[in-house]
Write an enzyme that holds these catalytic residues in place. Structure first.
Site, mmCIF file in Angstrom:
data_model
loop_
_atom_site.group_PDB
_atom_site.id
_atom_site.type_symbol
_atom_site.label_atom_id
_atom_site.label_comp_id
_atom_site.label_asym_id
_atom_site.label_seq_id
_atom_site.Cartn_x
_atom_site.Cartn_y
_atom_site.Cartn_z
ATOM 1 N N ARG A 89 0.872 -1.186 0.000
ATOM 2 C CA ARG A 89 0.000 0.000 0.000
ATOM 3 C C ARG A 89 0.897 1.220 0.000
ATOM 4 O O ARG A 89 2.124 1.112 0.115
ATOM 5 C CB ARG A 89 -1.023 -0.019 1.139
ATOM 6 N N ALA B 122 0.817 5.128 -2.194
ATOM 7 C CA ALA B 122 0.636 5.414 -3.620
ATOM 8 C C ALA B 122 1.829 5.010 -4.501
ATOM 9 O O ALA B 122 1.655 4.247 -5.465
ATOM 10 C CB ALA B 122 0.283 6.893 -3.797
ATOM 11 N N ARG C 268 -7.440 -0.339 -6.629
ATOM 12 C CA ARG C 268 -7.679 0.768 -5.697
ATOM 13 C C ARG C 268 -7.829 2.042 -6.532
ATOM 14 O O ARG C 268 -6.989 2.334 -7.383
ATOM 15 C CB ARG C 268 -6.527 0.883 -4.696
ATOM 16 N N GLN D 200 -2.007 2.505 9.993
ATOM 17 C CA GLN D 200 -0.706 2.603 9.309
ATOM 18 C C GLN D 200 0.302 3.396 10.143
ATOM 19 O O GLN D 200 1.507 3.162 10.039
ATOM 20 C CB GLN D 200 -0.866 3.291 7.944
ATOM 21 N N ASP E 42 -1.988 10.818 -2.155
ATOM 22 C CA ASP E 42 -2.437 9.777 -3.092
ATOM 23 C C ASP E 42 -2.805 10.352 -4.443
ATOM 24 O O ASP E 42 -2.706 9.677 -5.470
ATOM 25 C CB ASP E 42 -3.615 9.004 -2.503
ATOM 26 N N ASN F 179 -5.292 12.393 0.625
ATOM 27 C CA ASN F 179 -4.363 11.543 1.387
ATOM 28 C C ASN F 179 -5.202 10.779 2.411
ATOM 29 O O ASN F 179 -6.434 10.929 2.472
ATOM 30 C CB ASN F 179 -3.282 12.397 2.055
ATOM 31 N N LYS F 180 -4.550 9.961 3.183
ATOM 32 C CA LYS F 180 -5.227 9.092 4.149
ATOM 33 C C LYS F 180 -6.257 9.842 4.986
ATOM 34 O O LYS F 180 -6.013 10.974 5.405
ATOM 35 C CB LYS F 180 -4.153 8.455 5.039
HETATM 36 O O1 MRU Z 1 -4.483 3.152 2.204
HETATM 37 P P1 MRU Z 1 -2.998 3.367 2.078
HETATM 38 O O2 MRU Z 1 -2.224 2.794 3.222
HETATM 39 O O3 MRU Z 1 -2.487 2.905 0.728
HETATM 40 O O4 MRU Z 1 -2.831 4.936 2.135
HETATM 41 C C1 MRU Z 1 -1.543 5.475 2.091
HETATM 42 C C2 MRU Z 1 -1.515 6.949 2.201
HETATM 43 O O5 MRU Z 1 -2.510 7.604 2.316
HETATM 44 C C3 MRU Z 1 -0.162 7.598 2.049
HETATM 45 O O6 MRU Z 1 -0.064 8.733 2.843
HETATM 46 C C4 MRU Z 1 0.031 7.991 0.580
HETATM 47 O O7 MRU Z 1 -0.245 6.912 -0.276
HETATM 48 C C5 MRU Z 1 1.398 8.481 0.321
HETATM 49 S S1 MRU Z 1 2.585 7.195 0.451
HETATM 50 C C6 MRU Z 1 4.087 7.854 0.086
#
Ligand code: MRU
Length: 365
Positions: free
Chosen positions: A51, A53, A94, A208, A249, A259-260
């Site tokens: 996981r 991006a 995704r 995470q 993302d 983003n998350k």
């Molecule tokens: O659902 P995830 O764990 O894939 O989400 C990840 C995030 O939101 C990260 O902050 C984003 O992908 C940047 S990773 C360098």
């Protein structure tokens, strides 16, 4: 070139197949799986084995290469009939992280270029050359992710305070990119020459922050304090936080950033308490085809990830929502740190300069 910082490897191309660290099991277990079929790679992306991006983009590129390498096609024409289905399977995993679609587009375009380049070569040598070419392109994408992280880290470290506390969100580290990370790359670089402590929100519901970021920082001896998501306001108000730095993302043309989930509330609180809020991401995360964040597709994940933690029910059997991402409006973002430079408002202009010309595919197809 300066020696790159050694970090955990979430994904590797090997002769046996694509090897991925199962991030669902961290920090308790370090288990690597080897994938020999592109459909398994797609399932691994969907199920969060990998996981983040940029790492999702690397996995998708390697999935394309694996699909081509292991296909039974005996001619370039036969392979051409399979490539769209391979790309389509990987695309339907995704929806939010645009790096996935960026990597698939790049692999598709490279396939077309290889077809043209090899048009005079006889089969089966031609199809073998194409297979090798696709593997090389996937490896190039992986290498470029690492180089981009190093540059983002260098540029971002210059923006962080001379010491004290910084806050992040989710995991934008090595596990999420295959390099040193974007937001965590910035923090790693800064921590080399100044005393920093990282405030790590746990990042419910998938944790995470607690499971991955806390683990990565601990591995490197970077001081951290883990907090729950509902402590963010308290610490931004009273905790002497010098900056917030997060990953992304998808970044729209006007700078709005997905983003998350939970990132938006951190940005609002950071503004309230006059703490600069930075986004760190490679230019592949910028989607100039979307004018604003309003049209960024937001992944809705299973409600069970909210009502349960690792299979253990923590809530009664009630409806629960799980948007996996939120969108932070550009006006709350002090700067967007990319490997090509630091973008500041007005983002329409600065992002176009760094990432233009606009890509034609956005992942909406
Ligand atoms: O659902 P995830 O764990 O894939 O989400 C990840 C995030 O939101 C990260 O902050 C984003 O992908 C940047 S990773 C360098």
């Amino acid at each position: 070139m300066e020696k790159m910082l050694a970090t955990v490897e979430p994904i590797q191309w090997t002769e046996a197949g694509v090897v991925m660290l199962d991030q669902r099991l961290l920090p308790g277990e370090l288990i690597y799986h080897t994938y020999t079929d592109y459909r398994e790679v797609a399932a691994a992306i969907r199920d969060m084995v990998i996981r983040g991006a940029p790492a999702i983009g690397v996995a998708a590129a390697m999935g394309m290469a694996l699909g081509a390498e292991r296909s039974a096609a005996r001619t370039a024409e036969e392979m051409g009939a399979e490539v769209p289905a391979i790309a389509d399977t990987l695309a339907k995993t995704r929806p939010t992280a645009v790096d996935l679609f960026w990597a698939l587009d790049r692999m598709r375009r490279h396939f077309e270029a290889l077809l043209a380049e090899t048009s005079g070569i006889k089969e089966p040598e031609r199809v073998d050359r194409i297979r090798r070419g696709l593997v090389e392109e996937a490896l190039a994408i992986h290498r470029e992710r690492r180089e981009a992280d190093e540059e983002i880290g260098r540029l971002g470290a210059a923006l962080l305070p001379a010491g004290g506390r910084v806050m992040t969100q989710c995991n934008a580290g090595a596990l999420a990119t295959g390099g040193i990370g974007t937001a965590l790359g910035v923090i790693r670089m800064a921590a080399r020459d100044r005393p920093l402590e990282v405030l790590v929100p746990e990042t419910r519901p998938y944790l995470q922050g607690a499971r991955l970021t806390a683990w990565e920082l601990q591995q490197e001896g970077i001081p951290l304090t883990l907090i729950t998501d509902n402590m963010v306001g308290h610490f931004l108000k009273t905790g002497h936080v010098g900056a917030v730095v997060v990953g992304a993302d998808r970044i729209a043309a006007n700078g709005d950033t997905a983003n998350k989930i939970g990132t938006y509330q951190i940005a609002v609180l950071a503004r309230e308490h006059e703490v600069p809020f930075y986004v760190a991401a490679p230019v592949s995360t910028i989607d100039l085809t979307l004018a604003s964040g309003e049209t960024i597709p937001i992944e809705q994940r299973s409600a069970e990830e909210v009502t349960h933690i690792r299979g253990v029910r923590i809530a009664p059997d009630v409806p629960a929502a799980h948007p996996a991402f939120d969108v932070t409006p550009h006006r709350l973002i002090a700067a967007i740190i990319t490997e090509r430079g630091v973008a500041r408002a007005p983002y329409e202009e600065s992002l176009r300069q760094l990432a233009g010309p606009a890509r034609t595919k956005s992942g909406k197809d």
